[in-house]
Scaffold this active site. Structure first.
Site, mmCIF file in Angstrom:
data_model
loop_
_atom_site.group_PDB
_atom_site.id
_atom_site.type_symbol
_atom_site.label_atom_id
_atom_site.label_comp_id
_atom_site.label_asym_id
_atom_site.label_seq_id
_atom_site.Cartn_x
_atom_site.Cartn_y
_atom_site.Cartn_z
ATOM 1 N N GLU A 425 -18.147 21.804 -45.993
ATOM 2 C CA GLU A 425 -17.943 22.034 -47.429
ATOM 3 C C GLU A 425 -17.582 23.488 -47.707
ATOM 4 O O GLU A 425 -16.805 23.782 -48.617
ATOM 5 C CB GLU A 425 -19.201 21.635 -48.216
ATOM 6 C CG GLU A 425 -19.573 20.164 -48.115
ATOM 7 C CD GLU A 425 -18.450 19.236 -48.532
ATOM 8 O OE1 GLU A 425 -17.649 19.611 -49.419
ATOM 9 O OE2 GLU A 425 -18.356 18.118 -47.977
ATOM 10 N N HIS A 428 -13.829 23.771 -47.316
ATOM 11 C CA HIS A 428 -13.101 23.333 -48.515
ATOM 12 C C HIS A 428 -13.128 24.421 -49.585
ATOM 13 O O HIS A 428 -12.102 24.764 -50.184
ATOM 14 C CB HIS A 428 -13.742 22.063 -49.084
ATOM 15 C CG HIS A 428 -13.479 20.828 -48.283
ATOM 16 N ND1 HIS A 428 -12.216 20.416 -47.947
ATOM 17 C CD2 HIS A 428 -14.328 19.879 -47.783
ATOM 18 C CE1 HIS A 428 -12.286 19.286 -47.258
ATOM 19 N NE2 HIS A 428 -13.560 18.939 -47.145
ATOM 20 N N ASP A 500 -11.072 12.842 -45.890
ATOM 21 C CA ASP A 500 -10.129 13.926 -46.207
ATOM 22 C C ASP A 500 -8.785 13.685 -45.526
ATOM 23 O O ASP A 500 -7.721 13.869 -46.144
ATOM 24 C CB ASP A 500 -10.693 15.272 -45.744
ATOM 25 C CG ASP A 500 -11.973 15.637 -46.480
ATOM 26 O OD1 ASP A 500 -12.096 15.249 -47.651
ATOM 27 O OD2 ASP A 500 -12.838 16.303 -45.882
#
Length: 612
Positions: A425, A428, A500
């Site tokens: 995360e 991202h 993703d």
């Protein structure tokens, strides 16, 4: 089974309690002695009887010692004659007080009539039940072709345009219909013909039904509501009969609104292939067309219909003279969302520092129904926490619950899995914060929600209706940021990036085949999507290009993915210290809000780059 046992326990307890209470007030009484006639005669002769009460054939006897007894006499004769036959002493009998009580009329007649009438009453009851069932069946048969119309009166539950936030252009279009219903004379004198039918179409939850009710509320006329699915039955002709009944009922009401919700249930294109030849549905559609053609010039009935699939409607419905006025209901923008939130906040106890504008910023793409559900979820969450008011954080949590699902804090991650998720995360978030055309990060979390192990919430700063190639390339790079972060940090990759990669591959293919953004293939679209009307969804894509072009499309899709991958790899590789700081903070706190995230990366002075 537990409920049954509990009910039996409480029933027995109640019975025992009632019995105990009655036992406190119960005084034991000795039952009267039963005497035969000869015993009665013997006691009379022995001068032991003080009083005898006669009620029909029953004898209630009082003895001189205070005790009581009962007996019966012969039915055919009087008491004196019976006692005489048993040898009673006349002198002793004269000392006994004889009292005659007349038997009650009800008891007398009940004893005569009940044995004779009870069988007749039982038989009559069964016949009545049979005839009642037959009558109900016949009435249902006669009303089978009647429309199940819901009538909303003018004053009860009245909705006006003030209760509908946003949709400014749609309301302006419909004001013409409202004005005609209020003042039809000025239009008719000029020879104007008001549209017979108005079709409202937009995404689910955009307020089509609410807007239709608001038109009736503004014009102060009756509102007849029916769903398109209620016309369709397995028996041919029933739907057409219900259409006739609907329009005849509305005609009796004079000026009114007829609202047909989900008209695509009966108005789908005829002869569209598999599933398109349903006789009952086609007859119903034909009857709707005929009824609308039958409107006179001065007819004051207006038909409003709603659908979210205008592309599947029959062309005959959309021609001039029928549904020739078509109004699009868009998803609300940020200002409309704020107004809608204010409407749905009525009746809810909100904290004083609530900022609905910030909530509107976090909800792009939400419909009115989504926002209503959002405020309800926030109220439920606050009540679950035993709070006295709804806080800003409750609403933020509800946004994520609506988008991703509820939190799954029971899903305990191992130390290694938590570290991998944090770096994923963080990848991202870092790539999004480093790209010029990427949307800003609003929240980063490694708490599982729905099917996601963690999530990075990034939202646009303003409403956008078009996206450029540069923005799409930034989106691709952000999607691949988690994959790149795992690979560079641990030298391995996990299954956490599967979603993703799937989304990135689909987006890259759309850039090539639908949006014409490939420099090599040029501004051409490839593939023709086919739909089956009866299913209402994409079923296959026709391949209208050669095998050579197919290979070039695959190469261009890979080229887009490679460019995005290289950009993400460059950012993560050069800023590993930033990635580590974000990941460590996530491991420590699990969730970073926008302000916390921006304060964390501010000290690193990230320079924004653009993918070319």
């Amino acid at each position: 089974m537990k409920t049954l046992s509990k009910n039996i326990f409480w029933a027995i307890t109640t019975l025992l309690l009632v019995a105990f209470i009655f036992s406190l007030f119960y005084a034991e009484q000795k039952p009267p002695t039963v005497l035969s006639i000869d015993q009665l005669v013997a006691k009379i002769n022995a001068n032991e009887i003080s009083k005898v009460s006669i009620s029909g054939n029953d004898l209630n006897i009082e003895l001189k010692d205070g005790s009581k007894a009962v007996s019966k006499k012969e039915a055919e004769s009087g008491l004196s004659e019976t006692l005489k036959n048993f040898g009673v002493n006349p002198e002793a009998l004269q000392k006994v007080n004889l009292e005659v009580k007349e038997e009650s009329g009800f008891r007398f007649w009940a004893g005569i009539l009940i044995p004779a009438l009870l069988p007749l009453l039982i038989i009559g009851f069964f016949f009545w039940m049979m005839f009642r069932q037959a009558k109900t069946g016949m009435s249902q048969a006669f009303t089978f072709g009647k429309a199940n119309i819901k009538l909303f009166a003018q004053f009860k539950d009245r909705v006006t345009f003030k209760d509908v936030a946003g949709l400014k252009e749609a309301k302006e279009e419909l004001m013409e219909v409202v004005d005609f219903l209020k003042n039809p004379k000025k239009y008719l004198e000029l020879g104007a013909r008001i549209p017979k039918g108005v079709l409202l179409f937009g995404a689910p939850g955009t307020g089509k039904t609410l807007l239709a009710r608001a038109v009736a509320g503004e014009a102060n006329v009756p509102f007849f509501h029916i769903s398109g699915s209620e016309f369709v039955e397995m028996f041919v002709g029933v739907g057409a009969s219900r259409v006739r009944d609907l329009f005849q009922t509305a005609k009796k009401a004079g000026r009114c609104i007829i609202f047909i919700d989900e008209i695509d249930a009966v108005g789908r294109e005829r002869g569209a292939g598999l599933g398109g030849g349903h006789d009952e549905r086609e007859q119903t559609l034909n009857q709707i067309l005929v009824e609308m053609d039958g409107f006179e010039k001065n007819d004051e009935r207006i038909v409003l219909a709603a659908t979210n699939r205008p592309d599947v409607l029959d062309p005959a419905l959309l021609r001039p003279g029928r549904f020739d006025r078509r109004i699009i209901l868009d998803l609300p923008d940020i200002n409309d969302r704020e107004e809608i939130l204010k409407i749905h906040a009525r009746g809810k106890v909100l904290a004083k520092d609530i900022n609905l504008r910030r909530v509107a910023e976090r909800t792009p793409g939400f419909s009115g129904a989504d926002l209503s559900n959002l405020m309800n979820e926030a109220a439920l969450l606050a009540a679950k926490k035993n709070q006295k008011e709804i806080t800003q954080q409750d609403i933020y949590d509800s946004v994520e619950k609506v988008l991703l699902g509820p939190e799954r804090r029971s899903r305990v991650l191992s130390v290694k899995e938590k570290e991998i998720t944090a770096y994923h995360e963080a990848g991202h978030a870092l790539v999004a914060a480093s790209l010029k055309n990427a949307d800003p990060v609003h929240k980063v979390s490694i708490v599982a929600r729905g099917r996601a192990g963690g999530y990075t919430l990034k939202l646009p700063t303003e409403e956008t209706y078009l996206r450029t190639k540069a923005q799409f390339m930034s989106d691709l790079a952000v999607m691949l940021g988690g994959y790149v972060s795992e690979k560079l940090t641990f030298g391995d990759i996990s299954t956490g990036a599967s979603s993703d990669l799937q989304n990135a591959s689909e987006l890259a293919r759309r850039l090539v085949t639908k949006y014409g953004m490939s420099e090599k293939l040029g501004p051409i679209t490839y593939g023709k999507t086919e739909e089956l009307i009866f299913l209402g969804r994409e079923i296959s894509t026709e391949k209208n290009y050669s095998e050579k072009i197919a290979a070039e499309i695959d190469n261009e899709v890979k080229n887009f993915i490679d460019k995005a991958f290289d950009a993400a790899k460059k950012i993560v590789g050069q800023k590993k210290h930033v990635l580590k700081a974000i990941a460590q903070k996530l491991i420590e706190k699990e969730t970073l809000e926008r302000d916390e995230f921006e304060n964390l990366i501010k000290e690193f002075n990230l320079k924004l780059i653009e993918i070319k």
